[in-house]
Design an enzyme around this catalytic site. Structure first.
Site, PDB file in Angstrom:
ATOM      1  N   HIS A 107      85.392  95.227  27.519  1.00 27.34           N
ATOM      2  CA  HIS A 107      84.438  96.269  27.133  1.00 27.34           C
ATOM      3  C   HIS A 107      84.292  97.227  28.308  1.00 27.34           C
ATOM      4  O   HIS A 107      84.780  96.946  29.407  1.00 27.34           O
ATOM      5  CB  HIS A 107      83.096  95.667  26.704  1.00 27.34           C
ATOM      6  CG  HIS A 107      82.346  94.976  27.792  1.00 27.34           C
ATOM      7  ND1 HIS A 107      82.802  93.834  28.410  1.00 27.34           N
ATOM      8  CD2 HIS A 107      81.151  95.264  28.379  1.00 27.34           C
ATOM      9  CE1 HIS A 107      81.929  93.452  29.322  1.00 27.34           C
ATOM     10  NE2 HIS A 107      80.925  94.295  29.332  1.00 27.34           N
ATOM     11  N   HIS A 109      81.738  98.354  30.138  1.00 24.40           N
ATOM     12  CA  HIS A 109      80.743  98.285  31.217  1.00 24.40           C
ATOM     13  C   HIS A 109      81.447  98.455  32.559  1.00 24.40           C
ATOM     14  O   HIS A 109      82.555  97.948  32.764  1.00 24.40           O
ATOM     15  CB  HIS A 109      80.037  96.916  31.187  1.00 24.40           C
ATOM     16  CG  HIS A 109      78.666  96.957  30.572  1.00 24.40           C
ATOM     17  ND1 HIS A 109      78.108  95.868  29.954  1.00 24.40           N
ATOM     18  CD2 HIS A 109      77.734  97.944  30.511  1.00 24.40           C
ATOM     19  CE1 HIS A 109      76.882  96.187  29.532  1.00 24.40           C
ATOM     20  NE2 HIS A 109      76.641  97.434  29.849  1.00 24.40           N
ATOM     21  N   ASP A 111      81.097  97.169  35.500  1.00 20.08           N
ATOM     22  CA  ASP A 111      81.532  96.023  36.329  1.00 20.08           C
ATOM     23  C   ASP A 111      82.901  95.500  35.887  1.00 20.08           C
ATOM     24  O   ASP A 111      83.628  94.909  36.678  1.00 20.08           O
ATOM     25  CB  ASP A 111      80.487  94.894  36.360  1.00 20.08           C
ATOM     26  CG  ASP A 111      80.007  94.421  35.005  1.00 20.08           C
ATOM     27  OD1 ASP A 111      79.843  95.267  34.108  1.00 20.08           O
ATOM     28  OD2 ASP A 111      79.795  93.199  34.828  1.00 20.08           O
ATOM     29  N   HIS A 112      83.291  95.764  34.624  1.00 18.34           N
ATOM     30  CA  HIS A 112      84.584  95.278  34.104  1.00 18.34           C
ATOM     31  C   HIS A 112      85.707  96.311  34.252  1.00 18.34           C
ATOM     32  O   HIS A 112      86.864  96.004  33.955  1.00 18.34           O
ATOM     33  CB  HIS A 112      84.436  94.870  32.636  1.00 18.34           C
ATOM     34  CG  HIS A 112      83.478  93.733  32.470  1.00 18.34           C
ATOM     35  ND1 HIS A 112      83.880  92.456  32.137  1.00 18.34           N
ATOM     36  CD2 HIS A 112      82.126  93.669  32.656  1.00 18.34           C
ATOM     37  CE1 HIS A 112      82.820  91.660  32.107  1.00 18.34           C
ATOM     38  NE2 HIS A 112      81.738  92.382  32.419  1.00 18.34           N
ATOM     39  N   HIS A 197      77.656  92.212  22.284  1.00 16.86           N
ATOM     40  CA  HIS A 197      77.183  92.567  23.632  1.00 16.86           C
ATOM     41  C   HIS A 197      76.349  93.844  23.530  1.00 16.86           C
ATOM     42  O   HIS A 197      76.769  94.923  23.937  1.00 16.86           O
ATOM     43  CB  HIS A 197      78.410  92.745  24.532  1.00 16.86           C
ATOM     44  CG  HIS A 197      78.092  92.899  25.987  1.00 16.86           C
ATOM     45  ND1 HIS A 197      77.200  92.095  26.666  1.00 16.86           N
ATOM     46  CD2 HIS A 197      78.582  93.762  26.924  1.00 16.86           C
ATOM     47  CE1 HIS A 197      77.149  92.461  27.929  1.00 16.86           C
ATOM     48  NE2 HIS A 197      77.967  93.474  28.109  1.00 16.86           N
ATOM     49  N   ASP A 219      81.816  89.633  28.071  1.00 15.65           N
ATOM     50  CA  ASP A 219      80.350  89.532  28.054  1.00 15.65           C
ATOM     51  C   ASP A 219      79.877  89.440  26.607  1.00 15.65           C
ATOM     52  O   ASP A 219      80.245  90.278  25.778  1.00 15.65           O
ATOM     53  CB  ASP A 219      79.723  90.775  28.699  1.00 15.65           C
ATOM     54  CG  ASP A 219      79.906  90.801  30.203  1.00 15.65           C
ATOM     55  OD1 ASP A 219      80.567  89.897  30.739  1.00 15.65           O
ATOM     56  OD2 ASP A 219      79.366  91.731  30.834  1.00 15.65           O
ATOM     57  N   HIS A 283      81.229  84.999  35.681  1.00  9.60           N
ATOM     58  CA  HIS A 283      80.247  86.044  35.373  1.00  9.60           C
ATOM     59  C   HIS A 283      78.850  85.411  35.258  1.00  9.60           C
ATOM     60  O   HIS A 283      78.162  85.559  34.257  1.00  9.60           O
ATOM     61  CB  HIS A 283      80.639  86.756  34.067  1.00  9.60           C
ATOM     62  CG  HIS A 283      80.004  88.108  33.865  1.00  9.60           C
ATOM     63  ND1 HIS A 283      78.687  88.252  33.490  1.00  9.60           N
ATOM     64  CD2 HIS A 283      80.495  89.366  33.963  1.00  9.60           C
ATOM     65  CE1 HIS A 283      78.411  89.537  33.364  1.00  9.60           C
ATOM     66  NE2 HIS A 283      79.489  90.239  33.656  1.00  9.60           N
TER      67      HIS A 283
END
Ligand SMILES: [Zn+2]
Ligand SMILES: [Zn+2]
Length: 327
Positions: A107, A109, A111-112, A197, A219, A283
């Site tokens: 996805h 986000h 952080d990914h 998510h 996530d 995570h």
């Protein structure tokens, strides 16, 4: 018994024939074992087990599945290429940065995905000619296009200047995915399945290799699709937060956690049903506590606390993943 003795009488001939059959069977058996030993072994290399928290010990989410010398990345968090180089230095030759050519994003986000520019550009600067193949949700093609634009000064300088970089390796081929089989080659079949998510489009991935089935959650809240894809899988890599830290955050953060992530108790229930051969926790998120930054909050979200909660509620094999662990 000699060959002459074998020929002497009918009973001796029968004994010799039986002996020959046993010899043949055992030769075939050992040949099969030797072949099995040489069969491809899939390695899971945890390149980043972190979250948005800028934890120096945990890079942004990135998992490498290595099959027959080919690495397949899942997510591209902060630090991805340096962690790959560290894994190479530890002996995983497949993770030579120029060998990073394919990535699956769960996805969008940050952080990914903060390492997407890194995995597009750094291996190219080191000599990769092939464009990066990227699989991800809607919005991934635009993200990759914007990154090429963001770095146009760098790309122009390196391709037209004295670096003499090639004009192909910084590019991407982006594949916007839908649930189902999204990729197949001689090493892997990759299935994407939808997970929940918040408002983001998000996927989990199932990797089937010649010797293992590996499921990665990305996530998500507890996901029925993940349960179906993991039933009896060899390895489940799943995100999680602790119940102890949940109790310390505000009702708003509790609501956020319920809508976006999975608690230790929920994961224990899910894994008890899915029965993976090994559950790897990654995570380990602590939203709300990360912002409060109190010692009590940090302690409540620690790895020790998480393993304690998991082992109380889950009887299967479970480990906390660390960056550069290999399974
Ligand atoms: Zn995340
Ligand atoms: Zn996320």
């Amino acid at each position: 018994m000699t060959i002459q003795a074998c020929r002497r009488t009918p009973p001796a001939r029968r004994v010799c024939r039986a002996f020959a059959v046993v010899l043949l069977i055992s030769t075939i058996h050992w040949a099969a074992l030797a072949q099995n030993k040489a069969a491809p072994q899939t390695q899971i290399v945890l390149l980043g087990t972190g979250t948005p928290l800028p934890d120096p010990e945990r890079s942004g989410p990135c998992t490498a599945i290595v099959v027959n010398g080919t690495p397949y990345l899942v997510d591209v968090g902060t630090g991805v290429v340096r962690r790959a180089a560290a894994a190479r230095n530890k002996g995983i030759k497949a993770l030579e940065p120029t060998n990073l050519k394919i990535a699956f994003i769960t996805h969008l986000h940050s952080d990914h995905t903060l390492g997407l520019a890194d995995v597009m550009l750094t291996p190219w600067i080191m000599g990769r000619h092939e464009p990066l193949e990227v699989y991800g949700p809607a919005g991934t093609p635009a993200m990759a296009d914007h990154l090429v634009k963001a770095y146009e000064t760098d790309i122009k300088a390196r391709t037209e200047g004295l670096e003499h970089s090639n004009t192909t390796g910084f590019r991407t081929n982006v594949h916007e995915i839908k649930p189902g089989t999204i990729y197949k080659d001689a090493n892997v079949k990759v299935t994407a399945f939808p997970v929940s998510h918040g408002q983001l489009e998000a996927f989990g991935y199932r990797f089937e290799t010649p010797d293992r089935t590996i499921v990665i959650s990305g996530d998500t809240t507890p996901s029925p699709a993940l349960l179906e894809n993991c039933r009896g899988c060899d390895v489940l890599i799943h995100e999680v937060y602790t119940a102890a830290s949940f109790d310390l955050v505000s009702p708003e953060w509790q609501e956020y956690r319920r809508t976006y992530h999975t608690s230790s108790k929920e994961l224990a229930d899910l894994a008890t049903k899915a029965k993976p051969g090994l559950l790897i926790l990654y995570h380990r998120a602590n939203p709300g506590c990360d912002q409060a930054r109190t010692d009590e909050c940090r302690q409540a979200g620690s790895e020790e606390q998480l393993l304690k909660e998991m082992r109380e509620a889950y009887k299967g094999k479970v480990v906390a993943g660390h960056d550069l662990d290999v399974y």
